[in-house]
Scaffold this active site. Structure first.
Site, PDB file in Angstrom:
ATOM      1  N   SER A   1       0.828  -1.200   0.000  1.00 43.29           N
ATOM      2  CA  SER A   1       0.000   0.000   0.000  1.00 43.29           C
ATOM      3  C   SER A   1       0.871   1.262   0.000  1.00 43.29           C
ATOM      4  O   SER A   1       1.704   1.439  -0.879  1.00 43.29           O
ATOM      5  CB  SER A   1      -0.959  -0.050   1.198  1.00 43.29           C
ATOM      6  OG  SER A   1      -2.031   0.828   1.016  1.00 43.29           O
TER       7      SER A   1
ATOM      8  N   ASP B   1      -5.400  -4.165  -2.317  1.00 44.34           N
ATOM      9  CA  ASP B   1      -4.424  -3.792  -1.284  1.00 44.34           C
ATOM     10  C   ASP B   1      -3.901  -5.012  -0.517  1.00 44.34           C
ATOM     11  O   ASP B   1      -4.663  -5.778   0.067  1.00 44.34           O
ATOM     12  CB  ASP B   1      -5.104  -2.824  -0.311  1.00 44.34           C
ATOM     13  CG  ASP B   1      -4.137  -2.115   0.610  1.00 44.34           C
ATOM     14  OD1 ASP B   1      -3.170  -2.750   1.076  1.00 44.34           O
ATOM     15  OD2 ASP B   1      -4.343  -0.920   0.872  1.00 44.34           O
TER      16      ASP B   1
END
Length: 265
Positions: free
Chosen positions: A50, A163
């Site tokens: 991320s 993610d």
């Protein structure tokens, strides 16, 4: 800005960094990297997820941490949110991809980077972490950063990727396999005095606690864990506090200079 050139040379003794996700709190990674550069403590390889993936990718490409911060401060984050009207996400990543490509190059490969880098994404269908370290960088970077529900999943290598922090928010595994001291940089300390006055804050808190649960064992596998406690006061979308968050990471890493240096002794 001219794209930094790649180099295949690596230090014989170096740190391996696992960079967590955390939204705006991930800007602290840049402060940590700036401190390591100032202390002349070499970083040999990185793994990120991320916001940690973005920081790691730019650093591995040769961008100085303070330059990355400058680029971030010059970016209107709100303009990067384009409706996608997709069954797999509310927002598209086209604007984000264009911005990343303008700095890193649209055809950049992992092999072009100055330092080995592994990015982590989550396969929505298989329910497993995916580790990406070869081939095109941009789709891997977008996948690692695509917050579920908020952003459309990235279709890559026959997978629906989102993610990586969903299942692994402190990616130590590829670094442990390579050997050498692993430093975990975790930017999501829990604020035990936080107030939850709204439904939005409740959702943020729930996700924070759920994601933190998958880092507990991984923290124990690090030779050293850097987790600046001051970051607990910041929310995932506090991008206007970028300079303050950077400074927290920078000062905390400088305060750990002796412990960091001992890992290379």
């Amino acid at each position: 800005m001219e794209k930094p050139t790649a180099s295949s040379q690596q230090p014989t003794a170096s740190l391996s960094l696992a960079l967590s996700g955390g939204g705006a709190r991930g800007i602290a990674h840049l402060g940590v990297l700036a401190a390591l550069d100032e202390l002349a403590l070499p970083v040999g390889r990185l793994a990120g997820v991320s916001s940690g993936a973005i920081a790691g990718a730019f650093y591995a490409a040769g961008f100085p941490p303070r330059e990355i911060l400058r680029l971030l401060l010059a970016t209107n984050v709100a303009r990067l949110t384009r409706p996608a009207f997709s069954r797999l996400g509310l927002l598209g990543l086209d604007a984000v991809e264009a911005l990343l490509a303008s700095y890193l190059g649209s055809r950049v490969q992992f092999e072009d980077l100055q330092k080995p880098l592994t990015l982590v994404a989550t396969d929505l269908m298989a329910g497993e972490s995916v580790y990406l370290s070869t081939g095109p960088l941009l789709p891997a970077l977008l996948a690692s950063s695509a917050v579920p529900i908020v952003y459309r999943a990235v279709e890559y290598q026959g997978r629906q990727l989102v993610d990586g922090g969903l299942l692994n928010n402190l990616p130590v595994e590829p670094l442990l396999a390579a050997g050498g001291p692993v430093v975990g940089v975790h930017c999501n300390p829990v604020n035990r005095e936080a107030r939850i006055p709204t439904l939005r804050r409740l959702v943020e808190r729930t996700l924070h606690l759920a994601i933190n649960a998958n880092t507990a064992h991984r923290k124990t596998q690090c030779a050293l864990l850097l987790e600046p406690p001051e970051l607990r006061h910041f929310r995932p979308l506090d991008y206007r506090q970028a300079a303050a968050i950077f400074d927290i990471g920078y000062r905390y890493a400088l305060g750990q200079a002796a412990a960091l240096g001992a890992l290379l002794a």
